[in-house]
Design a protein around this motif. Structure first.
Motif, PDB file in Angstrom:
ATOM      1  N   LEU A  90      25.225  36.320 -33.730  1.00  0.00           N
ATOM      2  CA  LEU A  90      24.302  36.832 -32.722  1.00  0.00           C
ATOM      3  C   LEU A  90      23.238  35.793 -32.397  1.00  0.00           C
ATOM      4  N   ILE A 101      29.826  40.367 -23.452  1.00  0.00           N
ATOM      5  CA  ILE A 101      29.857  40.243 -24.915  1.00  0.00           C
ATOM      6  C   ILE A 101      31.029  41.059 -25.449  1.00  0.00           C
ATOM      7  N   THR A 122      31.462  37.542 -30.219  1.00  0.00           N
ATOM      8  CA  THR A 122      30.593  37.526 -31.402  1.00  0.00           C
ATOM      9  C   THR A 122      31.389  37.602 -32.700  1.00  0.00           C
ATOM     10  N   ALA A 125      24.802  33.369 -30.046  1.00  0.00           N
ATOM     11  CA  ALA A 125      24.992  33.980 -28.733  1.00  0.00           C
ATOM     12  C   ALA A 125      23.675  33.997 -27.955  1.00  0.00           C
TER      13      ALA A 125
END
Length: 235
Positions: free
Chosen positions: A217, A139, A212, A220
């Motif tokens: 979020l 991430i 991101t 994701a």
């Protein structure tokens, strides 16, 4: 029975993503308790181990990270000169750090065998690199987005969002956020370099790298959960 390893830049939202994936899928979140269980199985007491958490690796001194294995007084008397003292201390610290890393390795691999697990940091992407059931995720986010997220967290920690009267100027809060990001990211990179001799941000370590700054979020989490299902054995 998939396992997700998640490496993240500090402030990218990786911890929140991991928590939400665990909640949605009913997965366990790898934590210090699992390291302690591995230590107990090795016949050690909780006070005799430290959990080598990746993003704090070089941030604190070794003795600060250690949970009782070495006390300063225990180092006295190793040699008759400062040089011998420092050499013995360094050797002992290296030994304990390596031993603690081995406990982390055993805990991660043991938990992996049970499946349904999310491992954040700790080099999970390398410890489990040869496990076919493991999904390795990275991430990331642009620096400005990470600074904004960390500023918000710092403001909440201090009891308000970013109130200048409570936290100093917005410029000071931004500086604090950037320093924290730099420190945590350096810590993670050093942990991977020290124990695995490779680059923390090498994209070839991961099945996918999620930005991101481009995906929310929520998105994701959805992408990771979709990929987890692709790792499940066929019915």
């Amino acid at each position: 029975m998939a396992v997700v390893t998640l490496s993240r830049q500090f402030g990218s939202g990786g911890d929140e993503i991991a928590s939400r994936v665990c909640a949605d899928l009913g997965y366990r979140f790898f934590n210090k308790m699992m390291v302690q269980e591995a230590a107990r199985q090795a016949g050690l007491l909780d006070q005799q181990i430290m959990d080598l958490s990746e993003d704090n690796y070089p941030v604190r001194t070794f003795l600060d990270r250690l949970f009782g294995t070495i006390a300063t007084g225990a180092l006295v008397g190793f040699g008759g000169s400062d040089g011998i003292f420092m050499l013995e201390a360094a050797e002992r610290m290296q030994l304990d750090e390596n031993s603690s890393f081995e406990l982390v390795r055993q805990a991660v691999t043991g938990a992996c065998n049970l499946g349904n697990l999310v491992v954040v940091g700790r080099g999970g992407q390398l410890l489990l690199k040869d496990q076919p059931c493991c999904l390795h995720v990275r991430i990331e986010a642009p620096l400005d987005a990470r600074i904004a997220r960390v500023k918000d967290q710092l403001g909440q920690t201090n009891g308000s969002k970013t109130t200048p009267a409570a936290n100093g100027s917005r410029g000071d809060l931004r500086r604090q956020a950037q320093e924290l990001i730099d420190r945590r990211d350096r810590a993670s990179a050093e942990y991977i370099r020290t124990f695995f001799h490779t680059a923390w941000d090498d994209p070839t370590l991961y099945h996918m790298v999620i930005n991101t700054g481009k995906l929310s979020l929520d998105q994701a989490v959805q992408v990771i959960e979709y990929m987890v299902h692709q790792f499940q054995p066929a019915a």
